[in-house]
Design a protein around this motif. Structure first.
Motif, PDB file in Angstrom:
ATOM      1  N   ALA A 758     -64.033 -47.399  27.145  1.00  0.00           N
ATOM      2  CA  ALA A 758     -65.004 -46.574  26.414  1.00  0.00           C
ATOM      3  C   ALA A 758     -66.109 -47.431  25.823  1.00  0.00           C
ATOM      4  O   ALA A 758     -67.303 -47.084  25.900  1.00  0.00           O
ATOM      5  CB  ALA A 758     -64.300 -45.787  25.313  1.00  0.00           C
ATOM      6  N   GLY A 759     -65.752 -48.574  25.229  1.00  0.00           N
ATOM      7  CA  GLY A 759     -66.752 -49.447  24.622  1.00  0.00           C
ATOM      8  C   GLY A 759     -67.694 -50.033  25.646  1.00  0.00           C
ATOM      9  O   GLY A 759     -68.923 -50.047  25.449  1.00  0.00           O
ATOM     10  N   VAL A 760     -67.137 -50.539  26.763  1.00  0.00           N
ATOM     11  CA  VAL A 760     -67.974 -51.124  27.814  1.00  0.00           C
ATOM     12  C   VAL A 760     -68.872 -50.072  28.440  1.00  0.00           C
ATOM     13  O   VAL A 760     -70.064 -50.309  28.700  1.00  0.00           O
ATOM     14  CB  VAL A 760     -67.088 -51.797  28.884  1.00  0.00           C
ATOM     15  N   ALA A 761     -68.313 -48.877  28.682  1.00  0.00           N
ATOM     16  CA  ALA A 761     -69.111 -47.792  29.275  1.00  0.00           C
ATOM     17  C   ALA A 761     -70.279 -47.417  28.365  1.00  0.00           C
ATOM     18  O   ALA A 761     -71.413 -47.242  28.832  1.00  0.00           O
ATOM     19  CB  ALA A 761     -68.227 -46.580  29.540  1.00  0.00           C
ATOM     20  N   ALA A 762     -70.004 -47.310  27.063  1.00  0.00           N
ATOM     21  CA  ALA A 762     -71.074 -46.967  26.116  1.00  0.00           C
ATOM     22  C   ALA A 762     -72.148 -48.043  26.090  1.00  0.00           C
ATOM     23  O   ALA A 762     -73.351 -47.744  26.054  1.00  0.00           O
ATOM     24  CB  ALA A 762     -70.481 -46.772  24.724  1.00  0.00           C
ATOM     25  N   ALA A 763     -71.729 -49.323  26.112  1.00  0.00           N
ATOM     26  CA  ALA A 763     -72.695 -50.423  26.084  1.00  0.00           C
ATOM     27  C   ALA A 763     -73.554 -50.431  27.344  1.00  0.00           C
ATOM     28  O   ALA A 763     -74.779 -50.630  27.278  1.00  0.00           O
ATOM     29  CB  ALA A 763     -71.958 -51.749  25.920  1.00  0.00           C
ATOM     30  N   LEU A 764     -72.929 -50.209  28.511  1.00  0.00           N
ATOM     31  CA  LEU A 764     -73.683 -50.184  29.764  1.00  0.00           C
ATOM     32  C   LEU A 764     -74.661 -49.017  29.804  1.00  0.00           C
ATOM     33  O   LEU A 764     -75.802 -49.160  30.259  1.00  0.00           O
ATOM     34  CB  LEU A 764     -72.714 -50.099  30.944  1.00  0.00           C
ATOM     35  N   ILE A 765     -74.207 -47.853  29.341  1.00  0.00           N
ATOM     36  CA  ILE A 765     -75.099 -46.683  29.308  1.00  0.00           C
ATOM     37  C   ILE A 765     -76.283 -46.948  28.393  1.00  0.00           C
ATOM     38  O   ILE A 765     -77.434 -46.622  28.725  1.00  0.00           O
ATOM     39  CB  ILE A 765     -74.320 -45.433  28.837  1.00  0.00           C
ATOM     40  N   ALA A 766     -76.025 -47.563  27.233  1.00  0.00           N
ATOM     41  CA  ALA A 766     -77.101 -47.890  26.298  1.00  0.00           C
ATOM     42  C   ALA A 766     -78.071 -48.889  26.917  1.00  0.00           C
ATOM     43  O   ALA A 766     -79.295 -48.764  26.787  1.00  0.00           O
ATOM     44  CB  ALA A 766     -76.523 -48.453  25.011  1.00  0.00           C
ATOM     45  N   LEU A 767     -77.512 -49.890  27.622  1.00  0.00           N
ATOM     46  CA  LEU A 767     -78.351 -50.905  28.243  1.00  0.00           C
ATOM     47  C   LEU A 767     -79.263 -50.296  29.299  1.00  0.00           C
ATOM     48  O   LEU A 767     -80.459 -50.612  29.370  1.00  0.00           O
ATOM     49  CB  LEU A 767     -77.461 -51.980  28.869  1.00  0.00           C
TER      50      LEU A 767
END
Length: 789
Positions: A758-767
Motif C-alpha cells: 500500500a505504501g509503495v503503491a501510494a508513493a508511485l501513484i504520487a510520483l
C-alpha cells in the motif's frame, strides 16, 4: 452586485478551463459517490419500516443459557404466538411465521416452483401487505386455503380477479383454494414471498411443531396502543418456564423482543445482547461517503490555492477600492458554490446513468427520487454544504492578502499557509492509504473464505430437492442415476449441506455431567453421504448396508468427540432422544456453516427414508453438463409433476459471503475513487509549487542544474508527504481492519507485505501524478522565468 460577481466568476472559470474542469470533475466524483452511498443507506434503513403498525410490531427471540454460554436466536416454539395472544392482554395480534419455503404449484398444465411461507391467522392484520381480493380477516383462517401474490395470481390464473376461489395443486399432494390475493411484496421488505399457507397446514405437516421443546418458526406480536413495551418485555422473560419442560439448571430459556423494524439492521447478538449487524456496514460506508466528499473538497481547496497568485492583484485592487473582507469572502465562496452547481448537475446525471450498475452490485432496486421534494432539498443542501466547505479556505486565504504587498508584486506565502496545504495533502493520502489497505484486506479475506479447505470437496457437487415421488422412489432413482454417464456417487441429507443448523440437547453418554447441557447440531443422512461429500474419517467408518446395526448407529465429528470425551469412541454408547445407539465413526471436522462461526459439535443419524431435504450428486470432473442432462431426464421419468431444478454447492457456499463480496467490490471502487481525487489535489499542489518556484528553477538551470535533478527536487517533496501519510495511515488501517476481522471465526493475518504494498503503491501513484508538473517546470526556458528580474 450579484450579477457582477457571477460575471467575474464565470470569466475566471473560463480563463482557467483546465483547472476548472479538474475542480468540477473532482467534486462531481466525490458528490456522486456520496449520493449513491446515501441512496443505498436510505434504502437499507427503510427495510421493514413501511408497515402501518411498525412501532407496535415486535419479534420475540430466545436467550438460551447452557454450557456457560448464551445463544440468541429468533427461532421459537410454533405454539407460542397463539398462547401469547390467549394469555397476555397487552397482545392485540400475534402470529408465527415459517419463512422461505420453495414449493411446487400446478394449475392445469402450468407448473412452477414458488417461494413463500406459513403464517398464523393474524398475519395480514399485523403486516401491511394490501389485500387485492378477499379480506385480511379470512385470508388464512381456512386450513385448505392459500393467499397468493399478484405475481402468482397472474402466473397461474391471468389476473387477481380470476384467482380468488379457484383451486391450485400444492406439491402434488392436495388441492388448495385461493382465499386471498395480496399485492406484490415491496422491495422495502426483507423477506420475499409469493404465497402464504395457513398455520393449521404447518402444524398438520410437522408433528414436531406441537412440542414446546422444539423451535423453528419466528413469533411476532402486535402490542396494543396503550401497552408499554419495556414492561411487556420484562413480563414475558420467563414465559416458557411452565411450557417448555426440557428446561433445568443446566439449560433454561429467557424471552426478549426486538422491534420488527430493527430486525434487519440490528441482527447480531453477543452474550445475549444486541451487538450491531448490517447497520455496522451502513455506519462504515457513511464515514466513507463523508471522507470521500472531504477529499474532494480538499482537492478543490488545493487547486484553488494553487491558482491564488492569479487572483492576488484582483484582491489588492478591490481592497484599495474599498472592498471589505466579508464582501471578498462572500464573492469567493459564491464562486465555489457556482462551480459546485456545475458539479451537482454532472453528479445527478452521473448517478442516474450509474445507478443501474450500482443496483446490480448491491442487489438493490433503487432509483433517483427526483419527483420527491425531500430529494431536491437534499441536493440543494449537498450543493451548499460542499460549496461552502470547499470554498471556505480559499476565500479566507485570498481575502487576507495585503493589498500593498500584492500590488508591489512581492506576494509570498507564509510557512503556516504552506504547512496547511501540505497537511491537507497528507490527510487526503492518509484516507486513501487506509482505503487501499482496507480494500486489500477485505479482498484477501473474501478470497480466503471462498478458497479455504472447509473439509469437503464442494467442486462438482450438485444438489436437487428431495420432493414429490422421489421421496418414495429415491432408491430406484439412485440406482438408475449411478448407471448414467457423468454421475460418480449420490446420497441425501435432511438439510442444506452448506448450512446445517438444527440443534438438540437430547444426547446422553457414559460419564456425562448432569449439570451441563451441550447443544449438538444434527442432521439425517442416507447411505454414501460421506463418500459423496468427500469427507474424511478420523476414526471408524461410514454407514453401510452390510451392518444391520447401523440403523441405530451414529456418526459424530471431532468437535463432538471433544465434548463427549471418549478415549476410544468406536462402538461406545450414545443415546439420542431416548434411542440407544453406538458411535460407528468420527468425521474429521468440516465446516457445515460459514466461516463466521466455529465448528460446532455435530451428530449424524442414518435415515434411509428422509422425506424432506436435498439429494446430493457428485459428478465426474469435466462431465457436469452431461450429468445434469441425465439427471433431468431421470427426474422427469421419476417425478413428472415437479419441475427439475438444481444448485451447485460451491455457488451456494459462495452465497454465505454475499455481504462480504459486496463490501469487497465497493471498497475497491471507493479506494480507487479516493486515490484519483487525492491525485487531483496533489496535481494542484504540484502546479502551485512549480508556479511559486519558477524563478528558483530558472536560477538553478542557469547555474547548471540538470533536468533530472530539478525533477527529483520537486517530486521528492511530494513523495515525502505521501510517506508521512503512510506512517500515519498504517496503524489506523490496522486497527480498523483487525476489528472488522473479528467478525470471522476463521480469518487472515494482516501481514507486513500488505502495508508495504500500500505504501509503495501510494508513493508511485504520487510520483506519477507530480511528474508531469515537475518535468514541465524543469524544461521551462530559464530566460522566460527570469526576464522580469
Amino acid at each position: 452586485m450579484i450579477r457582477n460577481y457571477l460575471k467575474i466568476a464565470w470569466r475566471n472559470l473560463w480563463k482557467s478551463k483546465s483547472f476548472s474542469l479538474i475542480n468540477i470533475l473532482g467534486l462531481s466524483m466525490g458528490m456522486a459517490c456520496s449520493l449513491m452511498i446515501y441512496l443505498w443507506i436510505e434504502d437499507e434503513y427503510k427495510k421493514n419500516k413501511f408497515h402501518d403498525n411498525s412501532k407496535d410490531l415486535y419479534a420475540i427471540y430466545e436467550r438460551q443459557y447452557h454450557d456457560g454460554k448464551i445463544d440468541t436466536h429468533f427461532s421459537t416454539p410454533a405454539l407460542m404466538a397463539d398462547e401469547m395472544k390467549r394469555v397476555l392482554p397487552e397482545v392485540k395480534y400475534a402470529c408465527g411465521v415459517e419463512w422461505d419455503y420453495r414449493y411446487t404449484f400446478q394449475v392445469n398444465d402450468k407448473i412452477n416452483k414458488v417461494v413463500g411461507c406459513y403464517a398464523g391467522d393474524d398475519f395480514f392484520r399485523m403486516f401491511s401487505y394490501p389485500i387485492l381480493q378477499g379480506t385480511a380477516q379470512t385470508a388464512l383462517t381456512n386450513p385448505t386455503g392459500i393467499a397468493i401474490s399478484r405475481n402468482m395470481a397472474e402466473m397461474f390464473f391471468g389476473s387477481p380477479q380470476k384467482a380468488i376461489g379457484k383451486a391450485i395443486r400444492y406439491e402434488n399432494r392436495e388441492n388448495l383454494v385461493v382465499s386471498a390475493v395480496f399485492e406484490n411484496v415491496p422491495a422495502a421488505a426483507s423477506e420475499k414471498f409469493d404465497y402464504v399457507l395457513s398455520w393449521d397446514t404447518f402444524l398438520k405437516e410437522n408433528e414436531w411443531a406441537k412440542d414446546w421443546g422444539n423451535n423453528s418458526p419466528f413469533t411476532y406480536v402486535q402490542l396494543r396502543n396503550d401497552a408499554k413495551p419495556a414492561q411487556f418485555e420484562a413480563k414475558i422473560e420467563r414465559f416458557l418456564d411452565n411450557l417448555n419442560k426440557d428446561q433445568n439448571k443446566a439449560f433454561y430459556i429467557r424471552l426478549s423482543m426486538q422491534n420488527f423494524g430493527d430486525t434487519y439492521l440490528y441482527n447480531n447478538f453477543k452474550n445475549g445482547q444486541q451487538a450491531g449487524g448490517r447497520v455496522d456496514y451502513l455506519r462504515l460506508f457513511s464515514i466513507v461517503a463523508i471522507f470521500i466528499l472531504l477529499i474532494a473538497c480538499i482537492n478543490f481547496m488545493n487547486l484553488a490555492t494553487a491558482r491564488s497568485a492569479k487572483r492576488a492583484k484582483e484582491v489588492g485592487v478591490r481592497k484599495v477600492m474599498g472592498a471589505v473582507r466579508f464582501a471578498l469572502i462572500r464573492q469567493f465562496i459564491g464562486e465555489a458554490v457556482l462551480l459546485t452547481f456545475f458539479s451537482t448537475i454532472i453528479t445527478v446525471f452521473a448517478v442516474y446513468f450509474l445507478l443501474p450498475y450500482f443496483n446490480t452490485l448491491t442487489g438493490k432496486q433503487m432509483s433517483l427520487p427526483i419527483d420527491q421534494p425531500f430529494f431536491a432539498l437534499g441536493i440543494i443542501g449537498l450543493l451548499l454544504f460542499t460549496g461552502v466547505l470547499a470554498g471556505s479556505y480559499p476565500a479566507f486565504f485570498l481575502s487576507s492578502l495585503s493589498p500593498i504587498r500584492v500590488l508591489k508584486g512581492s506576494l509570498k506565502f507564509s510557512a503556516n499557509a504552506s504547512f496547511l496545504r501540505k497537511g491537507l495533502v497528507v490527510f487526503q493520502f492518509v484516507l486513501s492509504i487506509v482505503f487501499m489497505i482496507g480494500m486489500v484486506v477485505v479482498y484477501q479475506q473474501v478470497e480466503y473464505l471462498q478458497t479455504e479447505n472447509i473439509g469437503y470437496n464442494r467442486e462438482n457437487l450438485i444438489s436437487i430437492p428431495l420432493e414429490g415421488d422421489l421421496v418414495v422412489k429415491y432408491d430406484s432413482f439412485k440406482e438408475e442415476a449411478l448407471k448414467a454417464n457423468g454421475i460418480k456417487s449420490m446420497s441425501s441429507i435432511s438439510q442444506n449441506p452448506t448450512s446445517i443448523r438444527n440443534s438438540t440437547g437430547g444426547l446422553n453418554w457414559v460419564g456425562k455431567d448432569p449439570n451441563v447441557n451441550i447443544q449438538f447440531t444434527f442432521a439425517f443422512i442416507n447411505y454414501d453421504w460421506v463418500k459423496t461429500m468427500d469427507l474424511k474419517m478420523a476414526y471408524g467408518r461410514d454407514f453401510s448396508r452390510t451392518f444391520s446395526t447401523d440403523s441405530v448407529g451414529l456418526i459424530i465429528n471431532e468437535a463432538a468427540l471433544k465434548r463427549i470425551n471418549y478415549k476410544n469412541p468406536i462402538d461406545q454408547p450414545l443415546t439420542m432422544w431416548g434411542r440407544k445407539g453406538k458411535i460407528v465413526g468420527v468425521l474429521k471436522d468440516f465446516h457445515f456453516t460459514s466461516l463466521h462461526e466455529d465448528i460446532k459439535p455435530l451428530v449424524i443419524r442414518l435415515e434411509p427414508t428422509i422425506n424432506d431435504g436435498n439429494i446430493l450428486i457428485r459428478t465426474e470432473k469435466g462431465k457436469t453438463k452431461e450429468a445434469i442432462d441425465n439427471l433431468e431426464r431421470l427426474f422427469k421419468d421419476f417425478n413428472p409433476n415437479f419441475p427439475f431444478t438444481y444448485k451447485f454447492v460451491d455457488e451456494e457456499y459462495a452465497k454465505l459471503y454475499k455481504s462480504e463480496q459486496m463490501v469487497s467490490r465497493l471498497s475497491g471502487y471507493f479506494a480507487l475513487l479516493a486515490i484519483v481525487i487525492s491525485c487531483l489535489g496533489l496535481f494542484g499542489l504540484a502546479a502551485f509549487t512549480a508556479e511559486q518556484r519558477t524563478k528558483e528553477i530558472g536560477i538553478r538551470k542557469v547555474l547548471g542544474a540538470s533536468v533530472g535533478s530539478i525533477v527529483g527536487m520537486l517530486s521528492g517533496d511530494f513523495v515525502k508527504l505521501v510517506l508521512i501519510a503512510a506512517v500515519v495511515a498504517f496503524p489506523i488501517a490496522g486497527w480498523v481492519m483487525t476489528d472488522w476481522l473479528k467478525n470471522f471465526a476463521y480469518r487472515i493475518d494482516i501481514g507486513i507485505p500488505i502495508y508495504i504494498i500500500a505504501g509503495v503503491a501510494a508513493a508511485l501513484i504520487a510520483l506519477l501524478t507530480v511528474s508531469y508538473q515537475a518535468i514541465k517546470a524543469a524544461l521551462m526556458n530559464p530566460v522566460k522565468s527570469l526576464k522580469t528580474e
